[in-house]
Design a protein around this motif. Structure first.
Motif, PDB file in Angstrom:
ATOM      1  N   GLN A   8       0.831  -1.198   0.000  1.00 49.30           N
ATOM      2  CA  GLN A   8       0.000   0.000   0.000  1.00 49.30           C
ATOM      3  C   GLN A   8       0.869   1.253   0.000  1.00 49.30           C
ATOM      4  OE1 GLN A   8      -3.045   0.046   2.984  1.00 49.30           O
ATOM      5  NE2 GLN A   8      -3.220   2.269   2.986  1.00 49.30           N
ATOM      6  N   SER A   9       1.900   1.269   0.837  1.00 50.99           N
ATOM      7  CA  SER A   9       2.805   2.410   0.904  1.00 50.99           C
ATOM      8  C   SER A   9       4.234   1.918   0.784  1.00 50.99           C
ATOM      9  CB  SER A   9       2.632   3.159   2.233  1.00 50.99           C
ATOM     10  OG  SER A   9       1.319   3.646   2.378  1.00 50.99           O
ATOM     11  N   ILE A  10       5.055   2.633   0.012  1.00 49.30           N
ATOM     12  CA  ILE A  10       6.451   2.259  -0.176  1.00 49.30           C
ATOM     13  C   ILE A  10       7.331   3.443   0.189  1.00 49.30           C
ATOM     14  CG2 ILE A  10       8.221   1.530  -1.811  1.00 49.30           C
ATOM     15  CD1 ILE A  10       6.033   0.176  -3.442  1.00 49.30           C
ATOM     16  N   LEU A  11       8.319   3.170   1.048  1.00 45.77           N
ATOM     17  CA  LEU A  11       9.335   4.160   1.379  1.00 45.77           C
ATOM     18  C   LEU A  11      10.682   3.631   0.890  1.00 45.77           C
ATOM     19  CD1 LEU A  11       8.299   5.001   5.071  1.00 45.77           C
ATOM     20  CD2 LEU A  11       7.684   6.248   2.978  1.00 45.77           C
ATOM     21  N   PHE A  12      11.547   4.541   0.445  1.00 45.82           N
ATOM     22  CA  PHE A  12      12.839   4.157  -0.121  1.00 45.82           C
ATOM     23  C   PHE A  12      13.974   4.629   0.794  1.00 45.82           C
ATOM     24  CE2 PHE A  12       9.848   4.414  -3.584  1.00 45.82           C
ATOM     25  CZ  PHE A  12      10.165   3.325  -4.391  1.00 45.82           C
ATOM     26  N   VAL A  13      14.981   3.750   0.955  1.00 45.68           N
ATOM     27  CA  VAL A  13      16.164   4.079   1.750  1.00 45.68           C
ATOM     28  C   VAL A  13      17.396   3.716   0.936  1.00 45.68           C
ATOM     29  CG1 VAL A  13      17.456   3.641   3.870  1.00 45.68           C
ATOM     30  CG2 VAL A  13      14.951   3.656   3.918  1.00 45.68           C
ATOM     31  N   ASP A  14      18.310   4.663   0.792  1.00 46.01           N
ATOM     32  CA  ASP A  14      19.551   4.421   0.062  1.00 46.01           C
ATOM     33  C   ASP A  14      20.618   5.348   0.614  1.00 46.01           C
ATOM     34  OD1 ASP A  14      21.669   4.247  -1.776  1.00 46.01           O
ATOM     35  OD2 ASP A  14      20.319   3.841  -3.444  1.00 46.01           O
ATOM     36  N   ASP A  15      21.668   4.796   1.196  1.00 46.65           N
ATOM     37  CA  ASP A  15      22.690   5.652   1.803  1.00 46.65           C
ATOM     38  C   ASP A  15      23.506   6.442   0.787  1.00 46.65           C
ATOM     39  OD1 ASP A  15      24.234   3.605   0.761  1.00 46.65           O
ATOM     40  OD2 ASP A  15      25.118   3.002   2.674  1.00 46.65           O
ATOM     41  N   SER A  16      23.260   6.192  -0.523  1.00 44.10           N
ATOM     42  CA  SER A  16      23.946   6.951  -1.569  1.00 44.10           C
ATOM     43  C   SER A  16      23.065   8.022  -2.203  1.00 44.10           C
ATOM     44  CB  SER A  16      24.440   5.997  -2.676  1.00 44.10           C
ATOM     45  OG  SER A  16      25.363   5.068  -2.153  1.00 44.10           O
ATOM     46  N   ALA A  17      21.819   8.140  -1.775  1.00 45.66           N
ATOM     47  CA  ALA A  17      20.897   9.099  -2.390  1.00 45.66           C
ATOM     48  C   ALA A  17      21.331  10.534  -2.094  1.00 45.66           C
ATOM     49  CB  ALA A  17      19.483   8.860  -1.887  1.00 45.66           C
ATOM     50  N   SER A  18      21.069  11.430  -3.034  1.00 42.01           N
ATOM     51  CA  SER A  18      21.483  12.829  -2.876  1.00 42.01           C
ATOM     52  C   SER A  18      20.356  13.806  -3.151  1.00 42.01           C
ATOM     53  CB  SER A  18      22.656  13.135  -3.820  1.00 42.01           C
ATOM     54  OG  SER A  18      22.296  12.882  -5.177  1.00 42.01           O
ATOM     55  N   SER A  20      16.098  14.949  -2.242  1.00 41.06           N
ATOM     56  CA  SER A  20      15.454  15.683  -1.141  1.00 41.06           C
ATOM     57  C   SER A  20      15.332  14.851   0.136  1.00 41.06           C
ATOM     58  CB  SER A  20      14.067  16.155  -1.589  1.00 41.06           C
ATOM     59  OG  SER A  20      13.254  15.041  -1.920  1.00 41.06           O
ATOM     60  N   LYS A  21      15.628  13.558   0.059  1.00 36.42           N
ATOM     61  CA  LYS A  21      15.647  12.671   1.228  1.00 36.42           C
ATOM     62  C   LYS A  21      14.302  12.629   1.961  1.00 36.42           C
ATOM     63  CE  LYS A  21      20.607  13.374   1.817  1.00 36.42           C
ATOM     64  NZ  LYS A  21      21.722  13.749   2.730  1.00 36.42           N
ATOM     65  N   ASN A  22      13.233  12.511   1.153  1.00 35.90           N
ATOM     66  CA  ASN A  22      11.905  12.381   1.742  1.00 35.90           C
ATOM     67  C   ASN A  22      11.318  10.984   1.571  1.00 35.90           C
ATOM     68  OD1 ASN A  22      11.179  12.289  -0.965  1.00 35.90           O
ATOM     69  ND2 ASN A  22      10.409  14.395  -0.999  1.00 35.90           N
ATOM     70  N   GLY A  23      12.107  10.063   1.009  1.00 36.20           N
ATOM     71  CA  GLY A  23      11.702   8.664   0.934  1.00 36.20           C
ATOM     72  C   GLY A  23      10.709   8.319  -0.153  1.00 36.20           C
ATOM     73  N   THR A  24      10.452   9.233  -1.091  1.00 35.68           N
ATOM     74  CA  THR A  24       9.413   9.003  -2.092  1.00 35.68           C
ATOM     75  C   THR A  24       9.907   8.289  -3.351  1.00 35.68           C
ATOM     76  OG1 THR A  24       9.796  11.209  -2.989  1.00 35.68           O
ATOM     77  CG2 THR A  24       8.079  10.977  -1.301  1.00 35.68           C
ATOM     78  N   SER A  25      11.222   8.197  -3.552  1.00 36.20           N
ATOM     79  CA  SER A  25      11.792   7.543  -4.726  1.00 36.20           C
ATOM     80  C   SER A  25      13.232   7.185  -4.404  1.00 36.20           C
ATOM     81  CB  SER A  25      11.744   8.482  -5.941  1.00 36.20           C
ATOM     82  OG  SER A  25      12.624   9.584  -5.734  1.00 36.20           O
ATOM     83  N   TRP A  26      13.876   6.464  -5.321  1.00 41.09           N
ATOM     84  CA  TRP A  26      15.284   6.142  -5.083  1.00 41.09           C
ATOM     85  C   TRP A  26      16.142   7.411  -5.077  1.00 41.09           C
ATOM     86  CZ3 TRP A  26      16.265   2.051  -2.693  1.00 41.09           C
ATOM     87  CH2 TRP A  26      15.610   0.853  -2.951  1.00 41.09           C
ATOM     88  N   MET A  27      15.894   8.316  -5.988  1.00 46.67           N
ATOM     89  CA  MET A  27      16.692   9.537  -6.034  1.00 46.67           C
ATOM     90  C   MET A  27      16.502  10.371  -4.773  1.00 46.67           C
ATOM     91  SD  MET A  27      18.952  11.227  -7.621  1.00 46.67           S
ATOM     92  CE  MET A  27      18.920  10.354  -9.203  1.00 46.67           C
ATOM     93  N   ASP A  28      15.261  10.376  -4.250  1.00 46.12           N
ATOM     94  CA  ASP A  28      14.946  11.169  -3.061  1.00 46.12           C
ATOM     95  C   ASP A  28      14.836  10.310  -1.806  1.00 46.12           C
ATOM     96  OD1 ASP A  28      14.798  13.583  -4.500  1.00 46.12           O
ATOM     97  OD2 ASP A  28      12.758  13.091  -5.156  1.00 46.12           O
ATOM     98  N   ALA A  29      15.530   9.176  -1.804  1.00 48.83           N
ATOM     99  CA  ALA A  29      15.422   8.233  -0.696  1.00 48.83           C
ATOM    100  C   ALA A  29      15.982   8.796   0.601  1.00 48.83           C
ATOM    101  CB  ALA A  29      16.166   6.940  -1.048  1.00 48.83           C
TER     102      ALA A  29
END
Length: 361
Positions: A8-18, A20-29
């Motif tokens: 239902q809801s997906i949050l993204f985490v990636d220690d290499s993301a750069s 907005s860091k709001n968890g909505t996509s890989w780029m913004d993880a």
């Protein structure tokens, strides 16, 4: 390659993301898993937290721990939340590619990143990488490596058990996870399960250590382990891989080259009811019971369709049985192969009121 169902809801985490860091996509993880867990706690489940390859360390205070102790931090599991690792993440042609062997997602208790060989520099590691309490089967771990928990001596009872996960009153689900390099001063280098009917499927328990139950210590209820591997775990006293009082069930599992200084190179049953079916116990070693040590009062211990081979012990090269009770409890071995073990006898029976029941073995 694993296939995922849509949540239902997906949050993204990636220690290499750069982004907005709001968890909505890989780029913004999110770059910090704890921030994603904090966000998940505000949402209505089910929630899937997708975690890219990398190393993630806990930072939230551990319940019942000393808030002034830097080691009392953990990732606290939640109902309706799945932690799913093994994604390629940012920088990959396909960030959604998932292969948890190639893209290792590590939850690490090595807080300072300074662990050395032969268990050195563990004095500053987290007591428990993950904490589970009052969870349902909607709490899931999938495709993760849990490393470096060190349940060292402390004032809290729980901090001496279960370096990777300490669990009470919980029925969570774990799939395709690896537990390695975890330790405990008392029981369960990787797992301490108390009143927990958790399910573990296709998991690997490698090179964990403890005083008792090198990988797992069971207290009660009936956790289930399916198609899981226990290899090179060590216990100072009993149960190189598993020790406990619980009613654990192991289906199609392998126990290879585990060691106990006392009894039960692979498994030690001390007042519980264990069922092992279609499992391999190969090359384990102990002083008593190269593969299995059974002290199962007041319950039966059962092995069905198992193979015990190349295990070593001075007393009971494969099995040591000591059922010190008049209650009708005994070791039952059926349709199993005990062959090529080193030491005599293959099954040692000491002061057992009820002799083992061996059929078609």
């Amino acid at each position: 390659m694993a296939t995922l169902a849509h949540a239902q809801s997906i949050l993204f985490v990636d220690d290499s993301a750069s982004g907005s860091k709001n968890g909505t996509s890989w780029m913004d993880a999110y770059t910090d898993l704890q921030i994603a867990l904090d966000q998940a706690a505000t949402l209505t489940g089910p929630i899937e937290i997708r975690i890219a390859e990398g190393v993630y360390r806990p930072s939230a205070p551990e319940p019942y721990g000393d808030p002034a102790d830097a080691r009392s931090v953990t990732f606290q599991m939640q109902n309706h939340v799945s932690l799913v690792g093994g994604f390629a993440g940012v920088g990959s042609v396909n960030p959604d590619e998932r292969d948890f062997s190639l893209h290792r997602t590590v939850l690490s208790g090595d807080l300072n990143g300074d662990d050395g060989p032969n268990w050195s520099n563990r004095g500053d590691n987290a007591f428990h990488v993950l904490y589970a309490s009052q969870l349902e089967e909607t709490a899931v771990l999938d495709g993760l490596t849990i490393y470096g928990g060190s349940a060292a001596p402390a004032s809290s009872f729980f901090q001496r058990y279960g370096g990777a996960i300490t669990s009470s009153l919980s029925n969570f689900v774990v799939r395709d996870c690896t537990f390695t390099g975890n330790s405990a001063a008392e029981g369960g280098g990787a797992l301490y399960l108390s009143n927990s009917n958790a399910v573990f499927q296709r998991c690997h328990f490698l090179e964990n250590k403890a005083k008792g139950g090198g990988a797992i210590h069971l207290e009660s209820d009936k956790p289930l382990f399916i198609e899981s591997e226990f290899r090179h775990n060590v216990a100072d006293i009993n149960g190189g891989a598993v020790s406990g009082l619980g009613e654990g069930e192991f289906q199609n599992c392998t126990f290879i080259e585990n060691h106990a200084g006392g009894c039960g190179g692979a498994v030690n049953v001390d007042g519980g009811h264990l069922l092992l079916t279609n499992s391999l116990l190969i090359g384990n070693s102990a002083t008593k019971g190269g593969a299995l040590c059974n002290e199962s009062w007041p319950y039966d211990t059962q092995m069905v369709g198992c193979t015990l081979s190349q295990n070593t012990a001075s007393i009971g090269s494969a099995v040591y049985d000591y059922t010190y009770t008049n209650i009708d409890a005994r070791l039952s071995v059926s349709n199993s192969i005990l062959w090529g073990n080193f030491g005599t006898p293959t099954i040692a029976i000491e002061d057992s009121h009820n002799r083992p029941r061996i059929r078609f073995s």
